[in-house]
Design an enzyme around this catalytic site. Structure first.
Site, PDB file in Angstrom:
ATOM      1  N   GLU A 159      -7.906   6.390   9.717  1.00 32.71           N
ATOM      2  CA  GLU A 159      -8.375   7.101  10.828  1.00 32.71           C
ATOM      3  C   GLU A 159      -7.306   8.399  11.179  1.00 32.71           C
ATOM      4  O   GLU A 159      -7.991   9.743  11.538  1.00 32.71           O
ATOM      5  CB  GLU A 159      -8.538   6.302  12.399  1.00 32.71           C
ATOM      6  CG  GLU A 159      -9.412   5.333  12.223  1.00 32.71           C
ATOM      7  CD  GLU A 159      -9.011   4.129  11.577  1.00 32.71           C
ATOM      8  OE1 GLU A 159      -8.321   3.795  10.455  1.00 32.71           O
ATOM      9  OE2 GLU A 159      -9.526   2.991  11.944  1.00 32.71           O
TER      10      GLU A 159
ATOM     11  N   LYS B 186     -11.744   4.035   1.267  1.00 35.76           N
ATOM     12  CA  LYS B 186     -10.555   3.285   1.103  1.00 35.76           C
ATOM     13  C   LYS B 186     -11.216   2.114   0.190  1.00 35.76           C
ATOM     14  O   LYS B 186     -11.337   1.140   0.645  1.00 35.76           O
ATOM     15  CB  LYS B 186      -9.661   2.830   1.942  1.00 35.76           C
ATOM     16  CG  LYS B 186      -8.400   1.883   1.559  1.00 35.76           C
ATOM     17  CD  LYS B 186      -7.497   1.811   2.813  1.00 35.76           C
ATOM     18  CE  LYS B 186      -6.195   1.166   2.384  1.00 35.76           C
ATOM     19  NZ  LYS B 186      -5.319   0.996   3.648  1.00 35.76           N
TER      20      LYS B 186
ATOM     21  N   GLU C 289       0.906  -1.183  -0.010  1.00 35.13           N
ATOM     22  CA  GLU C 289      -0.099  -0.095   0.152  1.00 35.13           C
ATOM     23  C   GLU C 289       0.933   1.128   0.004  1.00 35.13           C
ATOM     24  O   GLU C 289       0.623   2.155  -0.626  1.00 35.13           O
ATOM     25  CB  GLU C 289      -0.835  -0.058   1.164  1.00 35.13           C
ATOM     26  CG  GLU C 289      -2.057  -0.949   1.260  1.00 35.13           C
ATOM     27  CD  GLU C 289      -2.602  -0.991   2.464  1.00 35.13           C
ATOM     28  OE1 GLU C 289      -3.886  -0.612   2.477  1.00 35.13           O
ATOM     29  OE2 GLU C 289      -2.270  -1.525   3.684  1.00 35.13           O
TER      30      GLU C 289
ATOM     31  N   TYR D  94     -14.768  26.731  -1.632  1.00 32.00           N
ATOM     32  CA  TYR D  94     -14.714  25.275  -1.984  1.00 32.00           C
ATOM     33  C   TYR D  94     -13.404  24.871  -2.623  1.00 32.00           C
ATOM     34  O   TYR D  94     -12.953  23.646  -2.199  1.00 32.00           O
ATOM     35  CB  TYR D  94     -15.753  24.906  -3.108  1.00 32.00           C
ATOM     36  CG  TYR D  94     -17.069  25.372  -2.793  1.00 32.00           C
ATOM     37  CD1 TYR D  94     -17.617  25.530  -1.186  1.00 32.00           C
ATOM     38  CD2 TYR D  94     -17.998  25.384  -3.576  1.00 32.00           C
ATOM     39  CE1 TYR D  94     -18.947  26.106  -1.039  1.00 32.00           C
ATOM     40  CE2 TYR D  94     -19.442  25.767  -3.291  1.00 32.00           C
ATOM     41  CZ  TYR D  94     -19.798  26.110  -2.023  1.00 32.00           C
ATOM     42  OH  TYR D  94     -20.998  26.462  -1.896  1.00 32.00           O
TER      43      TYR D  94
END
Length: 123
Positions: A73, A99, A21, A53
């Site tokens: 997290e 994810k 990853e 934005y």
């Protein structure tokens, strides 16, 4: 409380526990709910009375495409903190990070976290 919703922001990052990853990276999708008073912007029709934005997107991009973290997290927590630092009118935020295809046994569409923070809790 008024809200600005930004949905489906997509970024490429290298977050995760597994070496592949961190090496290969993957796409992450972010949804943001920004809570603030929009009444002044509604009356004035001026951008400086709201939250831009495009600037929100850039803050999110910097965090998600930035330094790799083990957990989404931690990415969500950092993202909330950076939003409070960047936008003084922001009173509360909900951050969802998705994810897709996490490398865990079984068949998953995605794994997600959702955090809610208020300004007085921001570090």
């Amino acid at each position: 409380m008024d809200k600005i919703l930004l949905n489906g922001l997509m970024f490429y990052g290298y977050h995760g526990l597994f070496p592949e990853e961190n090496k290969l990276g993957q796409r992450f999708t972010v949804d943001l709910e920004l809570k603030c008073d929009l009444s002044k912007a509604g009356h004035s029709d001026q951008m400086n009375d709201s939250i831009d934005y495009g600037e929100v997107y850039e803050v999110a991009r910097t965090v998600v495409e930035g330094k790799a973290k083990n957990l989404i997290e931690a990415v969500a927590e950092d993202l909330a903190k950076r939003m409070f630092e960047s936008f003084s009118s922001l009173e509360a935020i909900t951050v969802k990070i998705d994810k897709p295809g996490p490398p865990i046994p079984g068949y998953y569409q995605s794994a997600s976290v959702v955090i809610e923070r208020e300004r007085h809790h921001a570090i």
